[in-house]
Design a protein around this motif. Structure first.
Motif, short mmCIF file in Angstrom:
data_model
loop_
_atom_site.label_atom_id
_atom_site.label_comp_id
_atom_site.label_asym_id
_atom_site.label_seq_id
_atom_site.Cartn_x
_atom_site.Cartn_y
_atom_site.Cartn_z
N PRO A 1 34.36 42.36 27.10
CA PRO A 1 33.49 42.90 28.15
C PRO A 1 32.00 42.67 27.90
O PRO A 1 31.26 42.36 28.84
N TRP A 2 31.55 42.78 26.67
CA TRP A 2 30.10 42.68 26.42
C TRP A 2 29.64 41.23 26.44
O TRP A 2 28.47 40.96 26.78
N ALA A 3 30.52 40.30 26.15
CA ALA A 3 30.17 38.89 26.37
C ALA A 3 30.02 38.63 27.87
O ALA A 3 29.13 37.88 28.30
N GLY A 4 30.88 39.25 28.67
CA GLY A 4 30.74 39.15 30.12
C GLY A 4 29.45 39.77 30.63
O GLY A 4 28.82 39.25 31.55
N VAL A 5 29.06 40.89 30.03
CA VAL A 5 27.78 41.52 30.39
C VAL A 5 26.63 40.56 30.13
O VAL A 5 25.70 40.44 30.95
N ALA A 6 26.66 39.87 28.99
CA ALA A 6 25.59 38.91 28.66
C ALA A 6 25.51 37.80 29.70
O ALA A 6 24.42 37.40 30.12
N LEU B 1 43.54 48.17 28.87
CA LEU B 1 44.55 48.63 29.81
C LEU B 1 45.67 47.62 30.02
O LEU B 1 46.63 47.91 30.73
N ARG B 2 45.55 46.43 29.44
CA ARG B 2 46.57 45.39 29.52
C ARG B 2 46.93 45.03 30.97
O ARG B 2 48.09 44.91 31.34
N LEU B 3 45.90 44.88 31.79
CA LEU B 3 46.13 44.57 33.20
C LEU B 3 46.21 43.07 33.48
O LEU B 3 46.12 42.66 34.64
N CYS B 4 46.38 42.29 32.44
CA CYS B 4 46.58 40.85 32.63
C CYS B 4 47.96 40.41 32.15
O CYS B 4 48.19 39.22 31.94
N GLN B 5 48.87 41.35 31.97
CA GLN B 5 50.20 41.01 31.47
C GLN B 5 51.12 40.50 32.57
O GLN B 5 51.97 39.66 32.33
N THR B 6 50.95 41.02 33.79
CA THR B 6 51.77 40.59 34.93
C THR B 6 50.84 40.33 36.11
O THR B 6 49.70 40.82 36.15
N PHE B 7 51.35 39.59 37.08
CA PHE B 7 50.53 39.24 38.24
C PHE B 7 50.16 40.46 39.09
O PHE B 7 49.00 40.59 39.51
N TYR C 1 37.47 45.39 29.73
CA TYR C 1 38.27 46.49 29.20
C TYR C 1 39.62 46.60 29.91
O TYR C 1 40.62 47.01 29.30
N GLY C 2 39.66 46.23 31.19
CA GLY C 2 40.93 46.26 31.91
C GLY C 2 41.92 45.27 31.32
O GLY C 2 43.11 45.56 31.21
N ALA C 3 41.43 44.08 30.94
CA ALA C 3 42.31 43.07 30.36
C ALA C 3 42.74 43.43 28.94
O ALA C 3 43.90 43.22 28.56
#
Length: 221
Positions: free
Chosen positions: A32-37, A75-81, A70-72
């Motif tokens: 997430p913080w790399a994304g913020v940058a 919360l593991r929200l990238c495990q399924t479509f 943080y979602g990925a």
């Protein structure tokens, strides 16, 4: 990619934003913080393209990066479509809340974006300025973030050639299963599912090889 998307939308006058593709890729892959940058850098570059309003909307990019990252990871929200779609919807909601507050508090409801036609229509229906801005932003942000999510999904396949994306294999496999189910529902149906009956063979009428020409001619009316 963020700047390219932003420039394309401005050039075509689309009611989308499309300025967070790079933010999403980096937040999901590196954190997430790399994304913020990346988001902050995008809005700093935006100062040279538009005006000072760009730096205010850095908060929207920050919100999107944190939810994607943080979602990925947490919360593991990238495990399924389906969960990946949910992740992009959550990003759209969080970005809309932040963007709507900024638009109302700092810009009197708008900055001249193409999506503000919806804002004016909602305001004309008697809604307050904040509700009109929020409603408009939600509609356009949901479309924008879902489109961004599909672009990011394709881009992750290229990124994984250089950087490990731990959950990509599971997500990619789930997408392929869904595509197969859509393409051939009967093959992927469960044991209790109803299958479509096979089409009946169609017999084309033609001359009977056991009858001679004279018999065929005599039968004709």
């Amino acid at each position: 990619m963020n700047v390219l998307g932003f420039t394309l939308v401005a050039w075509l006058g689309l009611p989308l934003y499309f300025d967070m593709v790079g933010t999403a890729i980096v937040a999901i892959v590196l954190g997430p913080w790399a994304g913020v940058a990346v988001g902050l850098t995008t809005n700093a570059i935006g100062l040279a393209i538009t005006d000072s309003s760009s730096i205010a909307f850095a908060l929207v990019n920050i919100a999107g990066a944190l939810v994607w990252g943080y979602g990925a990871r947490r919360l593991r929200l990238c495990q399924t479509f389906p969960r990946y779609l949910l992740l992009n919807v959550l990003v759209a909601l969080s970005c809309s809340l932040v963007a709507s507050a900024l638009l109302v508090l700092l810009f009197n409801g708008g900055t001249g974006h193409a999506s503000e036609t919806t804002t004016r229509n909602l305001a004309a229906m008697g809604n307050s300025l904040y509700l009109a801005v929020l409603g408009s932003n939600l509609v356009h942000s949901l479309a924008d973030k879902l489109l961004t999510g599909f672009v990011v999904l394709g881009a992750l396949g290229a990124v994984r050639r250089w950087i490990e994306v731990p959950f990509y294999e599971a997500l990619s496999a789930d997408v392929k299963l869904l595509l197969k189910a859509v393409g051939d529902p009967a093959r992927n149906a469960g044991p209790g599912s109803r299958r479509w009956p096979a089409p009946l063979p169609v017999r084309v009428a033609g001359p009977d090889p056991g009858r001679n020409e004279s018999e065929s001619t005599a039968d004709r009316p």
